[in-house]
Design an enzyme around this catalytic site. Structure first.
Site, PDB file in Angstrom:
ATOM      1  N   ASP A   7     -17.888  20.981  -2.739  1.00  0.00           N
ATOM      2  CA  ASP A   7     -18.969  20.347  -1.915  1.00  0.00           C
ATOM      3  C   ASP A   7     -18.685  20.947  -0.608  1.00  0.00           C
ATOM      4  OD1 ASP A   7     -20.820  17.957  -0.316  1.00  0.00           O
ATOM      5  OD2 ASP A   7     -19.463  18.362   1.234  1.00  0.00           O
ATOM      6  N   HIS A  57     -19.894  16.608  10.730  1.00  0.00           N
ATOM      7  CA  HIS A  57     -18.222  17.307  10.194  1.00  0.00           C
ATOM      8  C   HIS A  57     -17.236  16.962  11.692  1.00  0.00           C
ATOM      9  CE1 HIS A  57     -19.320  20.521  11.590  1.00  0.00           C
ATOM     10  NE2 HIS A  57     -20.514  20.652  10.738  1.00  0.00           N
ATOM     11  N   HIS A 153     -18.273  14.007   7.626  1.00  0.00           N
ATOM     12  CA  HIS A 153     -18.283  14.085   6.515  1.00  0.00           C
ATOM     13  C   HIS A 153     -17.176  15.514   6.260  1.00  0.00           C
ATOM     14  CE1 HIS A 153     -21.756  12.944   4.955  1.00  0.00           C
ATOM     15  NE2 HIS A 153     -21.995  12.339   5.952  1.00  0.00           N
ATOM     16  N   ASP A 158     -15.746  14.573   0.716  1.00  0.00           N
ATOM     17  CA  ASP A 158     -16.609  14.119  -0.217  1.00  0.00           C
ATOM     18  C   ASP A 158     -16.587  14.496  -1.538  1.00  0.00           C
ATOM     19  OD1 ASP A 158     -17.620  13.134   2.517  1.00  0.00           O
ATOM     20  OD2 ASP A 158     -19.097  14.458   2.823  1.00  0.00           O
TER      21      ASP A 158
END
Length: 242
Positions: A7, A57, A153, A158
């Site tokens: 990711d 994020h 995130h 993730d």
């Protein structure tokens, strides 16, 4: 078979506008068993970060100013992913950004598809669950993968969550077989896997058939044998000669 669940986090959503990768997270799976190997780097993007991306994020340009640039970690990344099958949710997004980063290096820089096969779990989920929501959060809910600790995130977080989801949606061998904790929480494969399996085996309830059920079973096997010309593979004496 070696797989790498990958990711990324980025400065924005559009690679054609010069947006950059600011975090890469990878976890390794070998023969459907998570290992303790991972690759995780924050990167200095040398540009501003869009407010929309920041809200996802939480990584600011100031926070990343002292981190290495993509060029500094590219060789290590290639070494980690080369030859593996990459497992990525919405793979076109991450692969597009990584290819753009490699292209900035100049020379004979690789493309991701030249290094690895790529499996897109979003495309896989859409095939398995047409017409339904197939975001990572939706899949966590559908497959009972705990993502309650995911406030923002993060690429490595993730990737770990996606590893749990992927193994569960394609066979259920994530946390069930390896560890009391899912990969997303533990970060490694379960060292106590053998103990866990023994404990579960000890708790299995075995229900034996009664006399009436055995009689009905034999009658069913007689009918199968008659239809099959006298042989029934479900009877041990015939199965051994099959």
């Amino acid at each position: 078979m070696r797989q790498v669940v990958l990711d990324t986090e980025t400065t924005g959503l559009d690679v054609s506008l010069g947006h950059r990768v600011i975090e890469i997270g990878c976890v390794e799976i070998v023969n459907r068993r998570p290992t303790d190997r991972c690759f995780h780097r924050y990167l200095n993007p040398e540009r501003d970060i869009e407010e929309g991306a920041l809200a996802v994020h939480g990584l600011t340009r100031e926070r990343l100013a002292g981190e290495p640039r993509f060029a500094d970690v590219a060789e290590e990344l290639v070494e980690f992913i080369a030859g593996a099958e990459l497992v990525i949710h919405n793979a076109g997004f991450d692969v597009g950004f990584l290819d753009a980063e490699f292209a900035r290096l100049g020379g004979e820089s690789p493309k991701v598809n030249s290094l690895c096969k790529v499996l897109d779990t979003l495309a896989l989920a859409r095939e398995m669950h047409p017409g339904q929501r197939n975001s990572l959060d939706a899949l966590c809910k559908r497959y009972n993968v705990d993502n309650s600790h995911r406030d923002l995130h993060g690429a490595l977080l993730d990737a770990r969550i996606l590893a749990d989801v992927y193994l569960t949606m394609t066979g259920g061998q994530a946390a069930l077989a390896l560890s009391a904790q899912p990969l997303a929480q533990s970060g490694v494969g379960g060292a106590n896997a053998g103990t866990t399996r023994k404990n579960r085996a000890a708790n299995l309830i075995v229900i034996k058939p009664n006399a009436e059920e055995r009689t009905l079973h034999e009658q069913l096997l007689d009918r199968i044998a008659k239809e099959a010309g006298g042989r029934c593979l479900f009877r041990p004496d015939n199965a051994d000669n099959a």
